[in-house]
Design a protein around this motif. Structure first.
Motif, PDB file in Angstrom:
ATOM      1  N   PRO A   1       0.852  -1.200   0.000  1.00 50.81           N
ATOM      2  CA  PRO A   1       0.000   0.000   0.000  1.00 50.81           C
ATOM      3  C   PRO A   1       0.888   1.251   0.000  1.00 50.81           C
ATOM      4  O   PRO A   1       1.916   1.287   0.677  1.00 50.81           O
ATOM      5  CB  PRO A   1      -0.764  -0.121   1.330  1.00 50.81           C
ATOM      6  CG  PRO A   1       0.089  -0.988   2.197  1.00 50.81           C
ATOM      7  CD  PRO A   1       0.979  -1.829   1.326  1.00 50.81           C
TER       8      PRO A   1
ATOM      9  N   ASP B   1      -5.373   6.903   4.093  1.00 50.50           N
ATOM     10  CA  ASP B   1      -4.583   5.675   4.230  1.00 50.50           C
ATOM     11  C   ASP B   1      -5.452   4.472   4.600  1.00 50.50           C
ATOM     12  O   ASP B   1      -5.251   3.368   4.092  1.00 50.50           O
ATOM     13  CB  ASP B   1      -3.499   5.847   5.306  1.00 50.50           C
ATOM     14  CG  ASP B   1      -2.293   6.622   4.775  1.00 50.50           C
ATOM     15  OD1 ASP B   1      -2.344   7.064   3.604  1.00 50.50           O
ATOM     16  OD2 ASP B   1      -1.327   6.788   5.534  1.00 50.50           O
TER      17      ASP B   1
ATOM     18  N   CYS C   1      -6.582  -3.023   0.214  1.00 53.61           N
ATOM     19  CA  CYS C   1      -5.516  -4.032   0.075  1.00 53.61           C
ATOM     20  C   CYS C   1      -5.891  -5.325   0.811  1.00 53.61           C
ATOM     21  O   CYS C   1      -5.614  -6.432   0.331  1.00 53.61           O
ATOM     22  CB  CYS C   1      -4.196  -3.497   0.623  1.00 53.61           C
ATOM     23  SG  CYS C   1      -3.463  -2.217  -0.409  1.00 53.61           S
TER      24      CYS C   1
ATOM     25  N   VAL D   1      -0.666  -0.220  -4.470  1.00 55.19           N
ATOM     26  CA  VAL D   1      -1.998   0.379  -4.407  1.00 55.19           C
ATOM     27  C   VAL D   1      -1.899   1.761  -3.763  1.00 55.19           C
ATOM     28  O   VAL D   1      -1.486   1.892  -2.607  1.00 55.19           O
ATOM     29  CB  VAL D   1      -2.964  -0.505  -3.592  1.00 55.19           C
ATOM     30  CG1 VAL D   1      -4.309   0.205  -3.417  1.00 55.19           C
ATOM     31  CG2 VAL D   1      -3.152  -1.870  -4.238  1.00 55.19           C
TER      32      VAL D   1
ATOM     33  N   ILE E   1      -7.052   2.820   1.776  1.00 54.53           N
ATOM     34  CA  ILE E   1      -6.088   2.063   0.968  1.00 54.53           C
ATOM     35  C   ILE E   1      -5.807   0.706   1.619  1.00 54.53           C
ATOM     36  O   ILE E   1      -5.800  -0.332   0.962  1.00 54.53           O
ATOM     37  CB  ILE E   1      -4.772   2.860   0.795  1.00 54.53           C
ATOM     38  CG1 ILE E   1      -5.050   4.159   0.017  1.00 54.53           C
ATOM     39  CG2 ILE E   1      -3.720   2.013   0.091  1.00 54.53           C
ATOM     40  CD1 ILE E   1      -3.848   5.078  -0.123  1.00 54.53           C
ATOM     41  N   VAL E   2      -5.586   0.730   2.944  1.00 59.74           N
ATOM     42  CA  VAL E   2      -5.302  -0.521   3.659  1.00 59.74           C
ATOM     43  C   VAL E   2      -6.492  -1.480   3.545  1.00 59.74           C
ATOM     44  O   VAL E   2      -6.324  -2.673   3.280  1.00 59.74           O
ATOM     45  CB  VAL E   2      -4.946  -0.235   5.133  1.00 59.74           C
ATOM     46  CG1 VAL E   2      -4.913  -1.535   5.945  1.00 59.74           C
ATOM     47  CG2 VAL E   2      -3.599   0.473   5.235  1.00 59.74           C
TER      48      VAL E   2
END
Lengths: 508, 508
Positions: A306, A314, A321, A367, A317-318
């Motif tokens: 990530p 953030d 993922c 990502v 994004i995590v």
């Protein structure tokens, strides 16, 4: 011009490049103990994959795992002269069983000296043979088909990580049979297990064949090997299988009553591969950006990085993922679940990306916020790292499409690594050389490859002379390929009619 | 009266019974090398199951496997006095690296004496600590969470197979952390991994708790253990987890820069279980017919024995059995495929049946011509071997029904073994003893069990005195159960107010 991840190329200094890969891919390191290495998680993870896949094959061919002692009494070795000659020069010997303080220093306690010194096993024919002699009484007890995964020690003066270390890890198979035919069949069966394992799992093409007399295992009647070609053209012996005849059954007294009630000596075999194979994987598949691990033996096949920026976004994004990782982990490839890692360590995304490139993870996914917004991922395939213009080939792909294609991509990478190595090997075996001067010339260049020549299979002193001639050129016999064409013409060494073809090469 | 398969009962001679199980179940045997055993396929198969299941748990808690050298230079030990004191008396020492022939005998070559002797690892804190000191520079490098599966050597004067051998196999976890709180949390987390693994996989109830000061690992600040009760009432320490504080980080210089830029010592832990666990499985689950292996760790969960009579109908029986094996192998139990073996060795069916009973295969299926004709199988459950009338309980069941119920039967056997052991342990822990004379009396009988007493947790010389008193009665402190009730009243040893409860027992 591409700026590669390693600071030394294969072309510039192959030996330094090899060390750089081991270090930059976190495979292993010097331990501070002479000749012994520390195998780090990524290196050991590859070994665990090798163990799992090869162990399945060893069991599928009817063998069971056991464990035998690390220590072997000297008297066990004294029973087999040729065997001990082969190993006496490199044995670690335990002489004491206690330490004491003396003048503020620890020393072996003179009061605790062993009556009979113990050798740390360099190989286990003797101690396993002693067990077989207890287990085998009648033909009904045969065959005995045993394997062990263990550490062994051969005190090497010049060591090189994975290729030649004082301690190494391996498996050693040991079997006993009622007839020579059956034992010879076993020897060839395990050679074929090693050959197909190297090709299918390590994506490492090999030549399987019989070793000449001078290269036999100490005590063996016939020794077979698989030989792989490294990118510098040298050969690496990556596995051996030995027909031992009655050498160890006479020394260790492995006798059985046959169906007719007569006492016979059993016919034994042994066969092994070691952590040396990892050295082969490095030198077959590595490039100037580090290692490339074939997907079947990669501890992680897909690594998701990530691209976090200490921003509120953030978390999205995590989450994205994690979801991707879950989708990948339920997929199956090569008959096993896909191994997908989400790398959440506290480091910069670019550092992580290049870390995984150097380690050789087959697929690296990045990502960022923009990928999340577009439901995309950025895909780096380790087998195609750069575009034609020399830029990193990071392809933006719809996430759903990547998940759809991921297992096929892994299969394709496995296949590509094998094909590249196979083509290189095939292109670098020279045939048709008919005199020694041309053989010498063939090894003039920097990456000379191998030469397959017709020979008359001399033995004894005549063979020794040939071996000396080759040695002067730093050349060795590798093996007589099982699938070589029929011999023709005269032996390149003796001039006598040739009986088979043998590979000549520089070797590790 | 039942005629059991072993020729010695637990009641008659527990120690002889233990050896008989090991021998009759083909678990292990003396190797001819002092203090070292050969682990045979059935014993090693159990170890492989333990490895697989525990390794999954070790990895699921974030640890990675590595491999560190077998040999440790003496100088590494000199750095930590308490640690070396704990192990110096039982260390195998390598002093030479070559053998030579002298007067027709092999001897260590005086010309090949090592400058610094090497110790064969008894445990790896020192050599792994040295690696950690290279790996750890910043708080970002922490935690380091490492495990290794390895052999270790502790030169034991009195050995007993699986329980105490000079060489044994184990896993040793080693971790480094930025704070004491985190390292202590890790220590307890791994203790819980061991506890739940023992209960869930080995069906072996244990008490998890902290060891008193005198039982700490050499160099540890706190040592925790899981303790299991054997059928003779003795305790077996089956796993330990240590909080090492800064003992090894000071000795090996494992320092890191914290977030504030200051240099700190890391806090380390270590934890391990070994092949000793197999000794525990034997003494918890074995009976007078041999071993009973909990299905989760049984190398084969269901063994099919065809009853062949060298008749033409044999082939139909074998085909029927193969079909059954295939049907069973696609089933899943405990999240894994069912492990079903078809035993086609050339031996009598009754010999095979009793062989598998002694080995403790959870379910043994026999198939004869009549079973094939009726589409039945004969089922022996190892946890219910005899009927009330003392005859072997071999139930004829429709084949389809058995396949339907097989996984449930395996779960039921796993559960039954655990319940029996749990009930026995609970029934044999005595509480409420308030003076030393009664404690002494509680250990008068043949199978005395354990006693949990209130104590004041004395230390130093005061503790030594208590330990001596117990030693005179062949008693030891086991641990302070994490789930014990609150202390009450006075310490049974010192008379001071009690602060916690501790287990007292005879032990292996």
């Amino acid at each position: 011009m591409i700026k590669h991840a390693l600071n030394v190329t294969r072309e510039a200094d192959f030996a330094a490049w090899y060390q750089a890969v081991i270090s930059e891919a976190d495979l292993a390191e010097e331990s501070g103990v002479r000749g012994c290495m520390v195998i780090r998680p990524w290196g050991y993870g590859i070994w665990e994959r090798i163990q799992r896949l090869l162990d399945d094959r060893i069991k599928a061919t009817g063998h069971e795992n056991c464990y035998f002692p690390l220590f072997i009494p000297l008297s066990y070795f004294e029973k087999e002269a040729e065997h001990v000659d082969g190993f006496a020069k490199e044995m670690a010997v335990v002489t004491h069983h206690r330490l004491v303080q003396k003048d503020g220093k620890l020393v072996p306690d003179p009061e605790a000296k062993l009556e009979e010194p113990l050798v740390v096993r360099p190989t286990s024919e003797t101690v396993i043979g002693a067990a077989f002699s207890r287990w085998v009484q009648s033909w009904r007890d045969l065959p005995v088909l045993i394997n062990q995964w263990a550490n062994v020690v051969r005190w090497e003066m010049r060591t090189r990580m994975f290729l030649r270390t004082s301690e190494f890890l391996w498996q050693e198979g040991h079997t006993a049979h009622a007839s020579e035919a059956e034992a010879r069949e076993e020897t060839l069966k395990m050679l074929e297990v090693y050959r197909s394992f190297a090709e299918d799992c390590l994506a490492m093409p090999v030549v399987a064949g019989e070793k000449p007399e001078n290269e036999r295992f100490p005590g063996a009647v016939s020794t077979y090997s698989i030989e792989a070609m490294m990118q510098d053209g040298k050969a690496l012996q990556a596995g051996t299988s030995h027909f031992l005849g009655t050498t160890f059954s006479s020394a260790q007294n492995i006798r059985f009553q046959n169906a007719e009630g007569e006492l016979e000596l059993a016919q034994t075999t042994s066969w092994g591969v070691s952590t040396r194979m990892i050295g082969g994987v490095i030198m077959v598949h590595g490039d100037d950006d580090g290692l490339r691990v074939p997907p079947r033996i990669a501890p992680w096949q897909i690594v998701i990085v990530p691209m976090l920026r200490d921003q509120p976004e953030d978390q999205a994004i995590v989450d994205y993922c994690k979801n991707l990782q879950q989708q990948l982990s339920v997929l199956s490839v090569f008959g096993e679940p896909v191994r997908a890692l989400l790398d959440l360590r506290p480091a910069k995304a670019a550092t992580k990306r290049w870390g995984w490139v150097k380690k050789g993870a087959p697929i690296v996914i990045e990502v960022g916020g923009r990928d999340v917004a577009g439901a995309n991922v950025s895909v780096i395939r380790r087998d195609r790292l750069y575009r034609e213009d020399g830029k990193l080939d990071s392809a933006i792909v719809a996430q759903a499409q990547f998940v759809d294609e991921a297992t096929q991509m892994l299969e394709s990478i496995q296949h590509a690594l094998h094909s590249q190595a196979r083509e290189r090997m095939d292109a670098n075996i020279t045939r048709g050389i008919t005199d020694f001067a041309d053989l010498e010339k063939a090894f003039d260049g920097a990456k000379p490859g191998w030469v397959e020549v017709n020979w008359s299979k001399p033995g004894g002193a005549e063979l020794d002379k040939v071996v000396e001639r080759l040695k002067a050129l730093k050349l060795t016999f590798r093996n007589v390929p099982g699938d070589a064409a029929a011999a023709e013409g005269a032996c390149i060494f003796t001039g006598a009619p040739a009986v088979e073809r043998i590979l000549v090469a520089r070797a590790y």
